[in-house]
Write a protein that holds these residues in place. Sequence first.
Motif, short mmCIF file in Angstrom:
data_model
loop_
_atom_site.label_atom_id
_atom_site.label_comp_id
_atom_site.label_asym_id
_atom_site.label_seq_id
_atom_site.Cartn_x
_atom_site.Cartn_y
_atom_site.Cartn_z
N SER A 54 0.79 -1.23 0.00
CA SER A 54 0.00 0.00 0.00
C SER A 54 0.83 1.29 0.00
O SER A 54 0.28 2.37 0.15
N GLY A 55 2.13 1.19 -0.18
CA GLY A 55 2.96 2.39 -0.15
C GLY A 55 3.61 2.70 -1.48
O GLY A 55 3.06 2.40 -2.55
N GLU A 56 4.79 3.30 -1.39
CA GLU A 56 5.54 3.68 -2.59
C GLU A 56 5.81 2.45 -3.46
O GLU A 56 5.69 2.50 -4.69
N GLY A 57 6.15 1.35 -2.82
CA GLY A 57 6.43 0.12 -3.57
C GLY A 57 5.22 -0.40 -4.30
O GLY A 57 5.33 -0.93 -5.42
N ALA A 58 4.04 -0.25 -3.67
CA ALA A 58 2.80 -0.71 -4.31
C ALA A 58 2.51 0.09 -5.57
O ALA A 58 2.10 -0.47 -6.60
N GLU A 59 2.72 1.40 -5.50
CA GLU A 59 2.50 2.25 -6.68
C GLU A 59 3.47 1.88 -7.79
O GLU A 59 3.10 1.84 -8.98
N ALA A 60 4.72 1.62 -7.41
CA ALA A 60 5.73 1.24 -8.40
C ALA A 60 5.37 -0.10 -9.05
O ALA A 60 5.46 -0.26 -10.27
N LYS A 61 4.95 -1.06 -8.23
CA LYS A 61 4.56 -2.37 -8.77
C LYS A 61 3.36 -2.24 -9.70
O LYS A 61 3.26 -2.94 -10.71
N LYS A 62 2.43 -1.35 -9.35
CA LYS A 62 1.25 -1.14 -10.18
C LYS A 62 1.63 -0.66 -11.58
O LYS A 62 1.08 -1.13 -12.59
N LEU A 63 2.60 0.26 -11.64
CA LEU A 63 3.08 0.76 -12.94
C LEU A 63 3.74 -0.35 -13.75
O LEU A 63 3.52 -0.48 -14.96
N PRO A 94 12.29 3.95 -13.23
CA PRO A 94 12.43 4.31 -11.82
C PRO A 94 11.59 3.42 -10.90
O PRO A 94 12.01 3.08 -9.80
N ALA A 95 10.39 3.04 -11.38
CA ALA A 95 9.52 2.19 -10.56
C ALA A 95 10.17 0.83 -10.32
O ALA A 95 10.12 0.29 -9.21
#
Length: 239
Positions: free
Chosen positions: A48-57, A123-124
Amino acid sequence: MASPELRRLHALHEVDLAILEIRKRAAVLDVGAELQTKLKALEQNLVSGEGAEAKKLIVESKDLELANATLADKAKRLESELYSGKFSNPREIEAYRHEIENLKKHISDNEDKLIGLMDQTGPAQKVVERIEKKIAELKCQIAERRKSALVEKARLEAEYQHRQAQRPALVKEVPPALLAKYEQLRKSYETGMAEVVKYSSCGGCGMLLAERVLANLKDDRVVACEECHRILYYTEGLI
């Protein structure tokens, strides 16, 4: 020099102190709890954090690539069928051409999205790799910490058993009345005896002892600290 009874009680007291110290060390054995907290935070970051957003991309980009590969295969298959010569009906031919055009349009739209994501996926990917690397490192550290804790636990248990085995013989050497007082004090203060330190202070609570107390101790009398009530142990070596 302390009386024989106090010396025997002091021998028991030293064993009890050792047992108490073993229990305290066992209670704070480092099994990696702090590292485990950090690990959970990083794992949560991937949810649910920065890593989650990166994985989503990254997932979105891969899904588009997979979708385009599927669409391209279908378009190629339809074109092969269209130009195979098996169709003569103009409506069927037009329908095939229309579907092929729609597939290519869909592929083009996906490619535009992929180009838009291109600057973000690099970057993600680094963000995810950094977090996953740290997670792997923490898991290794936790495993090592737990391994060390198990070794220390076994050592403390062996030392504890050794000290407990010493206690019965020492208990028998102490006069019953003195032992009863000592044991009652242990229930309240963990330790029932305190050494006289710095020539005039109770080693249990730090209280400065009165001259009459010191005089009684020098006469080998059983004296308790007026502040913490522990039985005082006095020898020339201690003061």
